[in-house]
Scaffold this active site. Sequence first.
Site: not given
Length: 326
Positions: A10-12, A32, A37, A96, A150
């Site tokens: 993913g991004f982070i 992942d 991602g 998730t 969320y």
Amino acid sequence: MTHLITGGGGFIGSHLADQLLAETAEEIVLLDIFSTGTESNIEHLRDDTRVEVLRADVRDTETVANAVTDADAVYHLAAAVGVKHIVENPLTSLETNLRGTENVLEAAAEDGTPVFLASSSEVYGKSEDVPFSERDNAVYGPTTTPRWGYATAKAVDEFLALAYHDEHDLPVVVGRYFNIVGPRQTGQYGMVIPTFVEQALAGEDLTVYGDGTQTRSFTHVADAVEITHELLATEEAHGEVFNIGAPDPTSINDLAERVIELTGSDSKITHIPFEEAYGEGFEEPDEREPDVTKLRETIGWAPEADLERILTDVIDERTAEEVAAR
Ligand code: UDP
């Protein structure tokens, strides 16, 4: 030492991998499923023999248990991400975020493996009590609004992590990320900075939702991953919750103007009602600002707001991609 990063594509997660490889890591496993991602986030790590990519779903209990057992430290970043994505996929997002975290914590408790849990400023909900400090109240709306599902799931993740710390002495740190942004973040799931930059570079209108007076505290991903790593390495931080963000909010109208200015674009700004952008019944937190006193006291620093650096980094990346694609 083996570090496991769930959501490592993913991004982070991919920036955290870079940070760990540069600093300490002997081995890194990037778990992942590559739903949000992307392979391209970790393309540059492909030939690094210290990196193993494990294509798996964090909801898969057995695979997660095996990966955690082999690790000396776990960064649990795999999660459903992006407000737009979450409101459109509420069930997968909940599963998730809830099952994934349970899987990680349960496995980590077996050997007492340290866990960093990535949480979110979203847990403060629509509280108006800015700046938010870690012990402040959360304010949620009705269960018919997916956004609060969320927020609740992330809050339950935090409860779980803290309970594992209290009952099993598990070394856990909870980090609440505030609008982490920078290169590699996609606009696909609704995040504002990549969206605006792509719109400005394409000469399209910048789509400001609502009246644009809502504020966010944007934080460079390079700062966020450094803090993430430092917090898990700090024993005093274990069993604690931290805001991770730069305490200087910007309105979305100002952000749009800065993007137009820095890209030199002819784009205009257009305002779109929230309902049109996210669907009926959508609720939006007006202001978001972290109180970083606790972070500063624990690791000795906190990120500075530097919107110009963030935007320049994102613009440079997107411009380089465009040039390469020609
Ligand atoms: N936003 C916007 N235009 C877009 C995407 C987002 O005006 O094209 C707004 C969004 O409504 C919110 C802010 O920008 O007020 C930050 O949105 P983002 O999804 O990046 O983060 P979050 O809502 O999680 O803070």
